[in-house]
Design a protein around this motif. Structure first.
Motif, PDB file in Angstrom:
ATOM      1  N   GLU A   1      11.278  -3.983  -1.216  1.00  0.00           N
ATOM      2  CA  GLU A   1      10.018  -4.594  -1.664  1.00  0.00           C
ATOM      3  C   GLU A   1       9.312  -5.302  -0.516  1.00  0.00           C
ATOM      4  OE1 GLU A   1      10.169  -5.677  -6.359  1.00  0.00           O
ATOM      5  OE2 GLU A   1      11.451  -6.894  -5.065  1.00  0.00           O
ATOM      6  N   GLY A   2      10.086  -5.787   0.441  1.00  0.00           N
ATOM      7  CA  GLY A   2       9.489  -6.437   1.605  1.00  0.00           C
ATOM      8  C   GLY A   2       8.670  -5.492   2.464  1.00  0.00           C
ATOM      9  N   PHE A   3       8.909  -4.186   2.308  1.00  0.00           N
ATOM     10  CA  PHE A   3       8.140  -3.183   3.057  1.00  0.00           C
ATOM     11  C   PHE A   3       6.930  -2.680   2.269  1.00  0.00           C
ATOM     12  CE2 PHE A   3      12.649  -1.951   4.488  1.00  0.00           C
ATOM     13  CZ  PHE A   3      12.611  -2.812   5.588  1.00  0.00           C
ATOM     14  N   SER A   4       6.593  -3.341   1.158  1.00  0.00           N
ATOM     15  CA  SER A   4       5.600  -2.812   0.209  1.00  0.00           C
ATOM     16  C   SER A   4       4.328  -2.250   0.844  1.00  0.00           C
ATOM     17  CB  SER A   4       5.230  -3.884  -0.821  1.00  0.00           C
ATOM     18  OG  SER A   4       6.290  -4.048  -1.733  1.00  0.00           O
ATOM     19  N   PRO A   5       3.711  -2.935   1.817  1.00  0.00           N
ATOM     20  CA  PRO A   5       2.464  -2.373   2.375  1.00  0.00           C
ATOM     21  C   PRO A   5       2.670  -1.034   3.089  1.00  0.00           C
ATOM     22  CG  PRO A   5       2.734  -4.695   2.961  1.00  0.00           C
ATOM     23  CD  PRO A   5       4.038  -4.232   2.414  1.00  0.00           C
ATOM     24  N   TYR A   6       3.923  -0.717   3.417  1.00  0.00           N
ATOM     25  CA  TYR A   6       4.196   0.479   4.211  1.00  0.00           C
ATOM     26  C   TYR A   6       4.944   1.556   3.418  1.00  0.00           C
ATOM     27  CZ  TYR A   6       3.388  -3.294   7.509  1.00  0.00           C
ATOM     28  OH  TYR A   6       2.859  -4.375   8.155  1.00  0.00           O
ATOM     29  N   LEU A   7       5.066   1.356   2.118  1.00  0.00           N
ATOM     30  CA  LEU A   7       5.809   2.315   1.304  1.00  0.00           C
ATOM     31  C   LEU A   7       4.902   3.458   0.855  1.00  0.00           C
ATOM     32  CD1 LEU A   7       7.911  -0.057  -0.995  1.00  0.00           C
ATOM     33  CD2 LEU A   7       8.667   1.141   1.065  1.00  0.00           C
ATOM     34  N   LYS A   8       5.434   4.669   0.905  1.00  0.00           N
ATOM     35  CA  LYS A   8       4.710   5.828   0.405  1.00  0.00           C
ATOM     36  C   LYS A   8       4.947   5.971  -1.101  1.00  0.00           C
ATOM     37  CE  LYS A   8       4.639   8.369   4.766  1.00  0.00           C
ATOM     38  NZ  LYS A   8       5.028   9.607   5.490  1.00  0.00           N
ATOM     39  N   GLU A   9       4.195   6.885  -1.714  1.00  0.00           N
ATOM     40  CA  GLU A   9       4.275   7.037  -3.169  1.00  0.00           C
ATOM     41  C   GLU A   9       5.688   7.391  -3.634  1.00  0.00           C
ATOM     42  OE1 GLU A   9       1.903   8.175  -1.277  1.00  0.00           O
ATOM     43  OE2 GLU A   9       0.029   7.350  -2.096  1.00  0.00           O
ATOM     44  N   GLU A  10       6.392   8.222  -2.871  1.00  0.00           N
ATOM     45  CA  GLU A  10       7.766   8.583  -3.236  1.00  0.00           C
ATOM     46  C   GLU A  10       8.653   7.345  -3.275  1.00  0.00           C
ATOM     47  OE1 GLU A  10      11.281  11.667  -1.780  1.00  0.00           O
ATOM     48  OE2 GLU A  10       9.955  10.745  -0.294  1.00  0.00           O
ATOM     49  N   HIS A  11       8.497   6.474  -2.266  1.00  0.00           N
ATOM     50  CA  HIS A  11       9.290   5.241  -2.240  1.00  0.00           C
ATOM     51  C   HIS A  11       8.954   4.355  -3.434  1.00  0.00           C
ATOM     52  CE1 HIS A  11       9.050   6.055   2.301  1.00  0.00           C
ATOM     53  NE2 HIS A  11      10.269   6.368   1.916  1.00  0.00           N
ATOM     54  N   LEU A  12       7.664   4.251  -3.748  1.00  0.00           N
ATOM     55  CA  LEU A  12       7.244   3.390  -4.853  1.00  0.00           C
ATOM     56  C   LEU A  12       7.772   3.907  -6.187  1.00  0.00           C
ATOM     57  CD1 LEU A  12       3.623   2.705  -3.619  1.00  0.00           C
ATOM     58  CD2 LEU A  12       5.446   1.002  -3.863  1.00  0.00           C
ATOM     59  N   TYR A  13       7.826   5.236  -6.329  1.00  0.00           N
ATOM     60  CA  TYR A  13       8.408   5.818  -7.546  1.00  0.00           C
ATOM     61  C   TYR A  13       9.850   5.344  -7.712  1.00  0.00           C
ATOM     62  CZ  TYR A  13      10.825   9.212 -10.478  1.00  0.00           C
ATOM     63  OH  TYR A  13      11.620   9.791 -11.438  1.00  0.00           O
TER      64      TYR A  13
END
Length: 365
Positions: free
Chosen positions: A80-92
């Motif tokens: 979650e600390g990487f939120s600004p840099y997460l791609k859609e796959e990661h967010l899923y």
């Protein structure tokens, strides 16, 4: 794996997929071995950032499988600390696994909030079975919290996909049972009956006794709700020789309730005692209070309002919307009959408040 072999990011992604598949299949030993292989490869520093983030997420899912909830929470927070840099796959996967973590730690409402975030990222997932399993998971969580309409919608989505893949017949059968339970709660008894009898014809229901017992139990529930007590009892009695069935207390509760309703008090007390004995072996406060309410309603009538009040307090504290609504409404009716309108209004508001919670949730995306 030889320690001198180094995977590139694409090869490591394939290894991650294999690890994830073994986690989903609950193959703990194989998953542990793959976790070690992934850790070994990551330590070489050859993987790109996207693969590293995916590995952290799958590692959190591994911890959920092994019930290492504190470790799972740490990894989820790290990603979650990487939120600004997460791609859609990661967010899923982030929302999916966080929802699973919250659900496994009994934080059901926040789990549903996370599952609700998952759907907007499904377009980036190309595995249809992965989608079906998410729909199945979400439907189960919604059903547990009595959000039946929305649960039925997601169960139907899961069924649509599962039925296209014969290898997933077990999950198809489970989804049929789940949608039938929702239809029972919605009063759509004919639809529920169709799905349960369809599930009973599935191959794994024929070969797996526990699947068959589960369907018998739910057919008993269906006919009990329709007040067809003879048919209900016939199916519920098929469950009695199987005390290891996960919903055995529910079976005993229905048999107790039916026997009281039919004024067969001797048989009702036999089932009641079986329920109490089972509760001594497997503590379940929900069914403790449900059995207490039955006993007070038919046997200890002088304490009925007191028991019902304590039960409502318990169910409200556990966010059991359906039970709180039903029993609060019953208390309101009893106090109205006694012309104690202040208490009646209190419990009517409580019952209506739980109805409003359901309506509000169903109106949300």
């Amino acid at each position: 794996m030889r320690s001198d072999v180094t995977f590139n990011s694409e090869e490591l992604r394939e290894l991650l997929n294999l690890w994830y598949m073994n986690i989903k299949l609950k193959k703990v030993q194989a998953a542990e071995k793959l976790k070690a292989e992934v850790s070994e490869q990551l330590a070489k520093g050859e993987a790109n950032d996207d693969v590293v983030k995916l590995a952290l997420l799958i590692h959190s899912r591994h911890h959920i499988l092994c019930k290492n909830h504190a470790e799972a929470e740490k990894l989820i927070s790290q990603v979650e600390g990487f939120s600004p840099y997460l791609k859609e796959e990661h967010l899923y996967y982030l929302h999916l696994f966080k929802g699973m973590y919250l659900y496994s730690t009994k934080d059901y409402y926040n789990a549903i909030e996370e599952y609700g975030q998952v759907e907007s990222y499904l377009g980036y997932i190309h595995d249809e079975i992965e989608k079906a399993e998410f729909f199945d998971l979400f439907a189960s969580a919604l059903y547990y919290l009595d959000y039946t309409n929305r649960s039925a919608i997601y169960a139907e989505k899961a069924i649509y996909i599962y039925q296209l893949y014969p290898a997933y017949e077990k999950k198809l059968t489970r989804a049929k049972i789940l949608i039938a339970l929702n239809y029972i709660d919605m009063g759509e008894f004919d639809l529920a009956e169709d799905y349960l009898h369809s599930a009973l014809q599935d191959r794994n229901a024929i070969t797996d006794d526990m699947v068959k017992i589960s369907i018998y139990h739910n057919l008993g529930l269906l006919y009990e709700r329709k007040r067809l007590y003879g048919a209900a009892t016939r199916y519920l009695k098929k469950v009695l020789p199987h005390p290891d069935f996960e919903n055995y207390l529910s079976t005993l509760y229905m048999l107790t309730s039916i026997s009281f309703e039919e004024e067969n008090f001797e048989l009702a007390m036999e089932y009641y005692q079986l329920g109490m004995d089972h509760l001594n072996q497997k503590d379940d406060r929900d069914y403790y209070w449900k059995f207490k309410i039955l006993y007070a309603r038919y046997i200890d009538k002088g304490n009925y309002i007191k028991v019902l009040t304590e039960a409502v307090k318990y169910f409200k504290s556990k966010n059991r919307i359906f039970e709180t609504q039903i029993y609060a409404d019953e208390l309101a009716t009893l106090y109205t009959q006694e012309k104690d309108f202040e208490r009646a209004n209190h419990f009517y508001r409580l019952a209506l408040g739980n109805q409003n919670n359901i309506v509000m949730f169903h109106s949300r995306r």
